[in-house]
Design a protein around this motif. Sequence first.
Motif, PDB file in Angstrom:
ATOM      1  N   GLN A  54       9.407   3.508   6.750  1.00 55.91           N
ATOM      2  CA  GLN A  54       8.324   4.495   6.591  1.00 55.91           C
ATOM      3  C   GLN A  54       8.220   5.435   7.792  1.00 55.91           C
ATOM      4  OE1 GLN A  54       5.270   1.350   5.301  1.00 55.91           O
ATOM      5  NE2 GLN A  54       4.554   3.206   4.265  1.00 55.91           N
ATOM      6  N   CYS A 103      -0.566   3.090  -0.361  1.00 54.34           N
ATOM      7  CA  CYS A 103       0.550   3.098   0.586  1.00 54.34           C
ATOM      8  C   CYS A 103       0.446   4.330   1.469  1.00 54.34           C
ATOM      9  CB  CYS A 103       1.861   3.123  -0.200  1.00 54.34           C
ATOM     10  SG  CYS A 103       3.336   3.137   0.837  1.00 54.34           S
ATOM     11  N   LEU A 104       0.716   4.150   2.756  1.00 53.42           N
ATOM     12  CA  LEU A 104       0.673   5.291   3.675  1.00 53.42           C
ATOM     13  C   LEU A 104       1.710   6.349   3.302  1.00 53.42           C
ATOM     14  CD1 LEU A 104       0.249   3.434   7.087  1.00 53.42           C
ATOM     15  CD2 LEU A 104      -1.518   4.570   5.727  1.00 53.42           C
ATOM     16  N   HIS A 145       4.222  -6.164  -0.589  1.00 49.05           N
ATOM     17  CA  HIS A 145       4.262  -4.693  -0.534  1.00 49.05           C
ATOM     18  C   HIS A 145       5.108  -4.225   0.654  1.00 49.05           C
ATOM     19  CE1 HIS A 145       2.275  -0.579  -0.832  1.00 49.05           C
ATOM     20  NE2 HIS A 145       2.847  -0.543   0.359  1.00 49.05           N
ATOM     21  N   HIS A 149       9.267  -2.427   0.925  1.00 46.86           N
ATOM     22  CA  HIS A 149       9.741  -1.208   1.595  1.00 46.86           C
ATOM     23  C   HIS A 149      11.142  -1.397   2.171  1.00 46.86           C
ATOM     24  CE1 HIS A 149       6.434   1.616   1.444  1.00 46.86           C
ATOM     25  NE2 HIS A 149       5.563   0.716   1.832  1.00 46.86           N
TER      26      HIS A 149
END
Length: 188
Positions: A54, A103-104, A145, A149
């Motif tokens: 991310q 989610c960011l 979660h 990623h």
Amino acid sequence: MALLKIAEVGNPILRRRSREVSREELLGPTMQTLIDDLIETMRDADGAGIAAPQVHLPVRICVIEIRPNHPRYPEKEPIPLTVLVNPVVTPTSDATLESFEGCLSVPNLRGRVRRHADILVRFWDRAGQEREVRAHGIQAVTYQHECDHLDGRLFVDRVTDPTSFTTWRNYATFVKDSKDVAVPAAVR
Ligand code: ZN
């Protein structure tokens, strides 16, 4: 320490499988600084967790922290700051639960996702020590979660009913207090 720029949905970095980190690499300054920066970036963005891809680094490292009365996720049970390196998630029962995730990397969107309700997570901590944690319910959702990623998966992939998508404001207005929200009691 530095705040890192967060990749948003549509950026191919979020869709790659991130690579494992060796102990030698983990203990070096690059990965240790990355971990510090992940923690700072997560806290600054009021995230419950953040994974290295991310912030544009495709390595298998993520951090999780849910402080009491978390601003974005007040319904979540607290999780102390945990750094996960090369994590592996294994379900420990057939039970599942549904909850609304956000989610960011997917700004202003939440959706209903079904996950394993009971898991074992094996990982290294930031010192390279082997650790394991068992998680249940909403806490288990957070681990799954973040680990998703590392395999290039986003929660939007797992939303089985697209009509559940909602902005954060509409979640608070229309969903939060309705019986439509799964809380740990809804584990099944
Ligand atoms: Zn996320």
